[in-house]
Design a protein around this motif. Sequence first.
Motif, mmCIF file in Angstrom:
data_model
loop_
_atom_site.group_PDB
_atom_site.id
_atom_site.type_symbol
_atom_site.label_atom_id
_atom_site.label_comp_id
_atom_site.label_asym_id
_atom_site.label_seq_id
_atom_site.Cartn_x
_atom_site.Cartn_y
_atom_site.Cartn_z
ATOM 1 N N ASP A 1 -1.506 3.126 -3.160
ATOM 2 C CA ASP A 1 -0.854 3.069 -1.855
ATOM 3 C C ASP A 1 -0.097 1.753 -1.688
ATOM 4 O OD1 ASP A 1 -2.015 5.561 -1.118
ATOM 5 O OD2 ASP A 1 -3.830 4.534 -0.424
ATOM 6 N N VAL A 2 -0.703 0.666 -2.149
ATOM 7 C CA VAL A 2 -0.045 -0.643 -2.086
ATOM 8 C C VAL A 2 1.224 -0.616 -2.942
ATOM 9 C CG1 VAL A 2 -0.252 -3.096 -2.714
ATOM 10 C CG2 VAL A 2 -2.145 -1.931 -1.539
ATOM 11 N N ALA A 3 1.143 -0.042 -4.143
ATOM 12 C CA ALA A 3 2.322 0.045 -5.019
ATOM 13 C C ALA A 3 3.431 0.854 -4.346
ATOM 14 C CB ALA A 3 1.929 0.673 -6.355
ATOM 15 N N ARG A 4 3.058 1.922 -3.669
ATOM 16 C CA ARG A 4 4.028 2.756 -2.959
ATOM 17 C C ARG A 4 4.702 1.953 -1.840
ATOM 18 N NH1 ARG A 4 4.342 8.236 -3.022
ATOM 19 N NH2 ARG A 4 5.340 9.232 -1.253
ATOM 20 N N LEU A 5 3.915 1.204 -1.090
ATOM 21 C CA LEU A 5 4.476 0.368 -0.031
ATOM 22 C C LEU A 5 5.398 -0.711 -0.597
ATOM 23 C CD1 LEU A 5 1.371 0.109 2.283
ATOM 24 C CD2 LEU A 5 3.619 1.000 2.954
ATOM 25 N N MET A 6 5.083 -1.215 -1.781
ATOM 26 C CA MET A 6 5.946 -2.223 -2.400
ATOM 27 C C MET A 6 7.290 -1.630 -2.801
ATOM 28 S SD MET A 6 4.408 -5.053 -2.078
ATOM 29 C CE MET A 6 5.366 -6.104 -3.163
ATOM 30 N N VAL A 7 7.292 -0.377 -3.242
ATOM 31 C CA VAL A 7 8.564 0.297 -3.543
ATOM 32 C C VAL A 7 9.398 0.370 -2.266
ATOM 33 C CG1 VAL A 7 9.628 2.515 -4.169
ATOM 34 C CG2 VAL A 7 7.711 1.623 -5.511
ATOM 35 N N ILE A 8 8.776 0.778 -1.186
ATOM 36 C CA ILE A 8 9.466 0.891 0.103
ATOM 37 C C ILE A 8 9.988 -0.477 0.525
ATOM 38 C CG2 ILE A 8 9.154 1.426 2.548
ATOM 39 C CD1 ILE A 8 6.942 3.465 1.556
ATOM 40 N N ARG A 9 9.128 -1.496 0.425
ATOM 41 C CA ARG A 9 9.531 -2.846 0.827
ATOM 42 C C ARG A 9 10.722 -3.345 0.018
ATOM 43 N NH1 ARG A 9 6.153 -8.143 -0.252
ATOM 44 N NH2 ARG A 9 7.801 -8.408 -1.758
ATOM 45 N N ARG A 10 10.775 -2.985 -1.253
ATOM 46 C CA ARG A 10 11.884 -3.432 -2.104
ATOM 47 C C ARG A 10 13.167 -2.653 -1.830
ATOM 48 N NH1 ARG A 10 7.383 -3.611 -6.472
ATOM 49 N NH2 ARG A 10 6.869 -5.831 -6.431
ATOM 50 N N MET A 11 13.034 -1.418 -1.380
ATOM 51 C CA MET A 11 14.217 -0.597 -1.085
ATOM 52 C C MET A 11 14.868 -0.996 0.239
ATOM 53 S SD MET A 11 13.045 3.213 -2.295
ATOM 54 C CE MET A 11 14.701 3.946 -2.275
ATOM 55 N N LYS A 12 14.054 -1.422 1.180
ATOM 56 C CA LYS A 12 14.526 -1.705 2.541
ATOM 57 C C LYS A 12 15.676 -2.722 2.582
ATOM 58 C CE LYS A 12 13.952 -1.327 7.046
ATOM 59 N NZ LYS A 12 14.897 -0.421 7.642
ATOM 60 N N PRO A 13 15.541 -3.899 1.954
ATOM 61 C CA PRO A 13 16.646 -4.871 2.048
ATOM 62 C C PRO A 13 17.918 -4.425 1.317
ATOM 63 C CG PRO A 13 14.898 -5.734 0.662
ATOM 64 C CD PRO A 13 14.394 -4.454 1.252
ATOM 65 N N LEU A 14 17.797 -3.401 0.501
ATOM 66 C CA LEU A 14 18.977 -2.882 -0.188
ATOM 67 C C LEU A 14 19.671 -1.813 0.646
ATOM 68 C CD1 LEU A 14 17.663 -2.714 -3.858
ATOM 69 C CD2 LEU A 14 19.168 -4.429 -2.831
ATOM 70 N N GLY A 15 19.132 -1.535 1.824
ATOM 71 C CA GLY A 15 19.795 -0.621 2.742
ATOM 72 C C GLY A 15 19.514 0.852 2.509
ATOM 73 N N PHE A 16 18.505 1.176 1.732
ATOM 74 C CA PHE A 16 18.166 2.588 1.541
ATOM 75 C C PHE A 16 17.557 3.138 2.828
ATOM 76 C CE2 PHE A 16 18.190 1.176 -2.910
ATOM 77 C CZ PHE A 16 18.962 2.181 -3.484
ATOM 78 N N THR A 17 17.885 4.366 3.138
ATOM 79 C CA THR A 17 17.364 5.008 4.338
ATOM 80 C C THR A 17 15.944 5.517 4.085
ATOM 81 O OG1 THR A 17 18.137 7.214 3.720
ATOM 82 C CG2 THR A 17 19.693 5.801 4.945
ATOM 83 N N LEU A 18 15.251 5.849 5.163
ATOM 84 C CA LEU A 18 13.912 6.425 5.022
ATOM 85 C C LEU A 18 13.973 7.722 4.218
ATOM 86 C CD1 LEU A 18 12.397 5.832 8.574
ATOM 87 C CD2 LEU A 18 11.990 4.514 6.490
ATOM 88 N N GLU A 19 15.013 8.504 4.433
ATOM 89 C CA GLU A 19 15.163 9.763 3.688
ATOM 90 C C GLU A 19 15.358 9.499 2.195
ATOM 91 O OE1 GLU A 19 14.823 13.634 3.100
ATOM 92 O OE2 GLU A 19 14.629 12.739 5.080
ATOM 93 N N GLU A 20 16.161 8.495 1.867
ATOM 94 C CA GLU A 20 16.354 8.143 0.459
ATOM 95 C C GLU A 20 15.051 7.647 -0.154
ATOM 96 O OE1 GLU A 20 21.016 6.772 0.237
ATOM 97 O OE2 GLU A 20 19.596 5.446 1.274
ATOM 98 N N MET A 21 14.304 6.848 0.606
ATOM 99 C CA MET A 21 13.001 6.384 0.124
ATOM 100 C C MET A 21 12.088 7.576 -0.141
ATOM 101 S SD MET A 21 12.274 3.204 2.665
ATOM 102 C CE MET A 21 13.504 1.944 2.946
ATOM 103 N N ARG A 22 12.090 8.511 0.778
ATOM 104 C CA ARG A 22 11.258 9.708 0.640
ATOM 105 C C ARG A 22 11.647 10.483 -0.617
ATOM 106 N NH1 ARG A 22 12.153 11.312 5.349
ATOM 107 N NH2 ARG A 22 10.370 10.321 6.306
ATOM 108 N N ASP A 23 12.955 10.632 -0.846
ATOM 109 C CA ASP A 23 13.433 11.367 -2.020
ATOM 110 C C ASP A 23 13.008 10.695 -3.329
ATOM 111 O OD1 ASP A 23 14.640 13.191 -0.314
ATOM 112 O OD2 ASP A 23 16.659 12.391 -0.596
#
Length: 135
Positions: free
Chosen positions: A48-70
């Motif tokens: 779960d922590v690794a998954r959150l780190m992926v999300i955290r790294r995507m956020k500053p690059l401007g990926f949307t929640l939908e893109e993160m989900r995909d």
Amino acid sequence: MDGKHMQIGEVAERTELSLRTIRHYEETGLVVPSARSQGGFRLYTEADVARLMVIRRMKPLGFTLEEMRDLLAATDRLDSGDALSDDERCALLELVGGFERAAAERVTKLRTQLSRAEEFAATLRQRLAGAPSPQ
């Protein structure tokens, strides 16, 4: 705790995300606590922590929640251990490759923006260094 599960506070500290942000990601379905304690507290694992780190790294690059989900759905499928057809594996790898290319492009743009910001700050420093002292 049994050493395998963490409460949300520890996860927030490790990921440098706020409790509110983690709860938001849970509400949007990006991450789901692996378990709940008898008292109802969210419990998370290293995965779960690794998954959150992926999300955290995507956020500053401007990926949307939908893109993160995909992306997470694709990597979950690839990592599931389930048998995948060659076509499905190729499609998932192409999707992940598209995200890698998009991330690389966004990193390049951010580097350019950072360089311009550093030049601007240097210009201001030079102006201050050359300004006459107030009397």
